[in-house]
Design a protein around this motif. Sequence first.
Motif, PDB file in Angstrom:
ATOM      1  N   ALA A 240       0.854  -1.182   0.000  1.00  0.00           N
ATOM      2  CA  ALA A 240       0.000   0.000   0.000  1.00  0.00           C
ATOM      3  C   ALA A 240       0.890   1.232   0.000  1.00  0.00           C
ATOM      4  CB  ALA A 240      -0.909  -0.004   1.233  1.00  0.00           C
ATOM      5  N   SER A 241       0.513   2.230  -0.788  1.00  0.00           N
ATOM      6  CA  SER A 241       1.354   3.426  -0.863  1.00  0.00           C
ATOM      7  C   SER A 241       0.506   4.667  -1.064  1.00  0.00           C
ATOM      8  CB  SER A 241       2.379   3.309  -1.996  1.00  0.00           C
ATOM      9  OG  SER A 241       1.752   3.211  -3.252  1.00  0.00           O
ATOM     10  N   GLY A 242       1.119   5.794  -0.846  1.00  0.00           N
ATOM     11  CA  GLY A 242       0.412   7.057  -0.942  1.00  0.00           C
ATOM     12  C   GLY A 242       0.644   7.916   0.277  1.00  0.00           C
ATOM     13  N   SER A 243       0.940   7.279   1.410  1.00  0.00           N
ATOM     14  CA  SER A 243       1.425   8.029   2.563  1.00  0.00           C
ATOM     15  C   SER A 243       2.901   8.293   2.290  1.00  0.00           C
ATOM     16  CB  SER A 243       1.237   7.231   3.859  1.00  0.00           C
ATOM     17  OG  SER A 243       1.637   7.987   4.972  1.00  0.00           O
ATOM     18  N   LEU A 244       3.205   9.496   1.840  1.00  0.00           N
ATOM     19  CA  LEU A 244       4.489   9.763   1.197  1.00  0.00           C
ATOM     20  C   LEU A 244       5.680   9.579   2.132  1.00  0.00           C
ATOM     21  CD1 LEU A 244       3.488  12.849  -0.948  1.00  0.00           C
ATOM     22  CD2 LEU A 244       3.744  10.476  -1.687  1.00  0.00           C
ATOM     23  N   GLY A 245       6.787   9.161   1.540  1.00  0.00           N
ATOM     24  CA  GLY A 245       8.046   9.029   2.262  1.00  0.00           C
ATOM     25  C   GLY A 245       8.415   7.609   2.625  1.00  0.00           C
ATOM     26  N   GLN A 246       7.497   6.653   2.437  1.00  0.00           N
ATOM     27  CA  GLN A 246       7.724   5.304   2.944  1.00  0.00           C
ATOM     28  C   GLN A 246       8.305   4.332   1.928  1.00  0.00           C
ATOM     29  OE1 GLN A 246       3.986   4.053   4.642  1.00  0.00           O
ATOM     30  NE2 GLN A 246       3.956   5.723   6.126  1.00  0.00           N
ATOM     31  N   GLY A 247       8.130   4.625   0.637  1.00  0.00           N
ATOM     32  CA  GLY A 247       8.485   3.655  -0.393  1.00  0.00           C
ATOM     33  C   GLY A 247       9.955   3.320  -0.479  1.00  0.00           C
ATOM     34  N   LEU A 248      10.822   4.254  -0.148  1.00  0.00           N
ATOM     35  CA  LEU A 248      12.251   3.965  -0.206  1.00  0.00           C
ATOM     36  C   LEU A 248      12.635   2.954   0.865  1.00  0.00           C
ATOM     37  CD1 LEU A 248      15.005   4.347  -1.400  1.00  0.00           C
ATOM     38  CD2 LEU A 248      15.237   6.501  -0.137  1.00  0.00           C
ATOM     39  N   SER A 249      12.066   3.092   2.052  1.00  0.00           N
ATOM     40  CA  SER A 249      12.331   2.114   3.114  1.00  0.00           C
ATOM     41  C   SER A 249      11.853   0.726   2.695  1.00  0.00           C
ATOM     42  CB  SER A 249      11.626   2.551   4.404  1.00  0.00           C
ATOM     43  OG  SER A 249      12.086   3.806   4.844  1.00  0.00           O
ATOM     44  N   VAL A 250      10.675   0.669   2.074  1.00  0.00           N
ATOM     45  CA  VAL A 250      10.142  -0.615   1.599  1.00  0.00           C
ATOM     46  C   VAL A 250      11.078  -1.217   0.550  1.00  0.00           C
ATOM     47  CG1 VAL A 250       8.249  -1.709   0.337  1.00  0.00           C
ATOM     48  CG2 VAL A 250       7.745  -0.012   2.102  1.00  0.00           C
ATOM     49  N   GLY A 251      11.504  -0.386  -0.397  1.00  0.00           N
ATOM     50  CA  GLY A 251      12.389  -0.874  -1.445  1.00  0.00           C
ATOM     51  C   GLY A 251      13.701  -1.389  -0.906  1.00  0.00           C
ATOM     52  N   ILE A 252      14.250  -0.707   0.091  1.00  0.00           N
ATOM     53  CA  ILE A 252      15.495  -1.160   0.711  1.00  0.00           C
ATOM     54  C   ILE A 252      15.285  -2.520   1.378  1.00  0.00           C
ATOM     55  CG2 ILE A 252      17.107  -0.712   2.606  1.00  0.00           C
ATOM     56  CD1 ILE A 252      16.797   2.298   1.926  1.00  0.00           C
ATOM     57  N   GLY A 253      14.168  -2.669   2.084  1.00  0.00           N
ATOM     58  CA  GLY A 253      13.883  -3.949   2.725  1.00  0.00           C
ATOM     59  C   GLY A 253      13.792  -5.078   1.718  1.00  0.00           C
ATOM     60  N   ALA A 254      13.118  -4.817   0.594  1.00  0.00           N
ATOM     61  CA  ALA A 254      12.990  -5.847  -0.445  1.00  0.00           C
ATOM     62  C   ALA A 254      14.351  -6.164  -1.067  1.00  0.00           C
ATOM     63  CB  ALA A 254      12.011  -5.373  -1.519  1.00  0.00           C
ATOM     64  N   ALA A 255      15.153  -5.132  -1.276  1.00  0.00           N
ATOM     65  CA  ALA A 255      16.471  -5.346  -1.873  1.00  0.00           C
ATOM     66  C   ALA A 255      17.375  -6.160  -0.946  1.00  0.00           C
ATOM     67  CB  ALA A 255      17.117  -4.003  -2.206  1.00  0.00           C
ATOM     68  N   LEU A 256      17.330  -5.861   0.344  1.00  0.00           N
ATOM     69  CA  LEU A 256      18.115  -6.642   1.301  1.00  0.00           C
ATOM     70  C   LEU A 256      17.630  -8.083   1.370  1.00  0.00           C
ATOM     71  CD1 LEU A 256      18.579  -4.070   4.207  1.00  0.00           C
ATOM     72  CD2 LEU A 256      20.354  -4.965   2.678  1.00  0.00           C
ATOM     73  N   SER A 257      16.322  -8.269   1.277  1.00  0.00           N
ATOM     74  CA  SER A 257      15.773  -9.631   1.275  1.00  0.00           C
ATOM     75  C   SER A 257      16.290 -10.420   0.086  1.00  0.00           C
ATOM     76  CB  SER A 257      14.240  -9.587   1.246  1.00  0.00           C
ATOM     77  OG  SER A 257      13.736  -9.022   2.436  1.00  0.00           O
ATOM     78  N   LYS A 258      16.343  -9.782  -1.076  1.00  0.00           N
ATOM     79  CA  LYS A 258      16.872 -10.480  -2.250  1.00  0.00           C
ATOM     80  C   LYS A 258      18.331 -10.877  -2.033  1.00  0.00           C
ATOM     81  CE  LYS A 258      13.767  -9.122  -5.993  1.00  0.00           C
ATOM     82  NZ  LYS A 258      13.377 -10.530  -6.253  1.00  0.00           N
ATOM     83  N   LYS A 259      19.097  -9.996  -1.442  1.00  0.00           N
ATOM     84  CA  LYS A 259      20.489 -10.336  -1.159  1.00  0.00           C
ATOM     85  C   LYS A 259      20.580 -11.541  -0.214  1.00  0.00           C
ATOM     86  CE  LYS A 259      22.960  -5.955  -1.784  1.00  0.00           C
ATOM     87  NZ  LYS A 259      24.204  -6.510  -2.383  1.00  0.00           N
ATOM     88  N   LEU A 260      19.776 -11.529   0.838  1.00  0.00           N
ATOM     89  CA  LEU A 260      19.792 -12.635   1.803  1.00  0.00           C
ATOM     90  C   LEU A 260      19.358 -13.952   1.168  1.00  0.00           C
ATOM     91  CD1 LEU A 260      18.283 -10.796   4.911  1.00  0.00           C
ATOM     92  CD2 LEU A 260      20.624 -11.671   4.689  1.00  0.00           C
ATOM     93  N   ASN A 261      18.459 -13.848   0.183  1.00  0.00           N
ATOM     94  CA  ASN A 261      17.925 -15.054  -0.471  1.00  0.00           C
ATOM     95  C   ASN A 261      18.762 -15.496  -1.668  1.00  0.00           C
ATOM     96  OD1 ASN A 261      15.782 -15.205   1.312  1.00  0.00           O
ATOM     97  ND2 ASN A 261      14.435 -13.948   0.026  1.00  0.00           N
ATOM     98  N   GLY A 262      19.841 -14.771  -1.953  1.00  0.00           N
ATOM     99  CA  GLY A 262      20.657 -15.126  -3.108  1.00  0.00           C
ATOM    100  C   GLY A 262      19.966 -14.856  -4.427  1.00  0.00           C
ATOM    101  N   ASP A 263      19.018 -13.923  -4.438  1.00  0.00           N
ATOM    102  CA  ASP A 263      18.248 -13.556  -5.629  1.00  0.00           C
ATOM    103  C   ASP A 263      18.936 -12.354  -6.278  1.00  0.00           C
ATOM    104  OD1 ASP A 263      16.351 -12.600  -7.464  1.00  0.00           O
ATOM    105  OD2 ASP A 263      14.649 -13.052  -6.162  1.00  0.00           O
ATOM    106  N   ASP A 264      19.371 -12.516  -7.522  1.00  0.00           N
ATOM    107  CA  ASP A 264      20.184 -11.467  -8.146  1.00  0.00           C
ATOM    108  C   ASP A 264      19.366 -10.423  -8.914  1.00  0.00           C
ATOM    109  OD1 ASP A 264      19.358 -12.907 -10.338  1.00  0.00           O
ATOM    110  OD2 ASP A 264      21.369 -13.295 -11.133  1.00  0.00           O
ATOM    111  N   ARG A 265      18.039 -10.442  -8.792  1.00  0.00           N
ATOM    112  CA  ARG A 265      17.222  -9.448  -9.489  1.00  0.00           C
ATOM    113  C   ARG A 265      17.228  -8.124  -8.728  1.00  0.00           C
ATOM    114  NH1 ARG A 265      17.746 -10.922 -14.160  1.00  0.00           N
ATOM    115  NH2 ARG A 265      16.407  -9.138 -14.615  1.00  0.00           N
ATOM    116  N   LEU A 266      16.711  -7.073  -9.384  1.00  0.00           N
ATOM    117  CA  LEU A 266      16.799  -5.713  -8.858  1.00  0.00           C
ATOM    118  C   LEU A 266      15.470  -5.210  -8.307  1.00  0.00           C
ATOM    119  CD1 LEU A 266      18.892  -4.144 -11.766  1.00  0.00           C
ATOM    120  CD2 LEU A 266      19.740  -4.912  -9.533  1.00  0.00           C
ATOM    121  N   VAL A 267      15.565  -4.158  -7.513  1.00  0.00           N
ATOM    122  CA  VAL A 267      14.400  -3.479  -6.959  1.00  0.00           C
ATOM    123  C   VAL A 267      14.397  -2.036  -7.466  1.00  0.00           C
ATOM    124  CG1 VAL A 267      13.230  -2.686  -4.863  1.00  0.00           C
ATOM    125  CG2 VAL A 267      14.340  -4.939  -4.918  1.00  0.00           C
ATOM    126  N   PHE A 268      13.242  -1.605  -7.980  1.00  0.00           N
ATOM    127  CA  PHE A 268      13.058  -0.247  -8.474  1.00  0.00           C
ATOM    128  C   PHE A 268      12.000   0.457  -7.627  1.00  0.00           C
ATOM    129  CE2 PHE A 268      14.483  -2.809 -12.014  1.00  0.00           C
ATOM    130  CZ  PHE A 268      15.339  -1.992 -12.726  1.00  0.00           C
TER     131      PHE A 268
END
Length: 281
Positions: free
Chosen positions: A117-145
């Motif tokens: 869910a989005s629209g409460s501004l300022g939160q999406g970068l934190s979400v994206g960082i969390g997803a990107a770190l999860s991919k690193k932990l899971n050995g998933d080499d795809r990207l987060v935008f």
Amino acid sequence: MTKNIQELQGIASQVRRDILRMVHGCQSGHPGGSLGCTDYIVALYFAIMKHDPSFNMDGIGEDLFFLSNGHISPVFYSVLAHAGYFDKAELKTFRKLDSRLQGHPTTHEHLPGVRVASGSLGQGLSVGIGAALSKKLNGDDRLVFTLHGDGELQEGQIWEAAMFAPHHKVDNLIVAIDVNGQQIDGPTNLVMSLGDLPAKWAAFGWEVLQIKGNDMAQVVEGIEKAISMTGHGKPVVILMQTDMGFGVDFMMGSHKWHGVAPNDAQLEQALGQLEETLGDY
């Protein structure tokens, strides 16, 4: 789903028609930023990202996109529909009662393609960082935008996240900022000046690119260059110079179209400037 530049421009024209018709149909919504960001989101979904329209929330082995400035949901919904996530006929339900296409994207409607869910501004970068770190932990080499408005950068949480990502070497993350110089209350330089954005992001430890966000060829080239810069210890930010309301002459560059729907005559005038390429819903 990779398309050439001319094909992408055709898709973008149809998406802009959808945006206008959606907000007109319910006399509510945010056409200005949606029109300005169309080229970027079209490029992501039709030329850049590895993604699966059959959709699962985990997105394992896929590139992920998070729309932080959720008020520009019309462009997001239109692109998802044309990319095959759901039937484009559903676009006519935008902001209607019991619709899955809420004014700001939410997850409890289970709309395919929406992971947060989005629209409460300022939160999406934190979400994206969390997803990107999860991919690193899971050995998933795809990207987060992620995508953000420039007015959104007035939120403090953005800069907390901007410090966090370089410190933790979140180098599988590409952030785009819609630098249109407008927000709901007026020009950003009058509401709260953002200062020297390239210098600020660089000072926080990011790789910084600047592109014209309404030039499809430059958008695709810019994203591809950003991708080439990932994996080297730093996150990447793309500062996209855009025009709010791009594609419709009387809407371009004005904050007055941030959150106002066109009337019947304005819709007809606007649609006359945009080619119908994929068929109106």
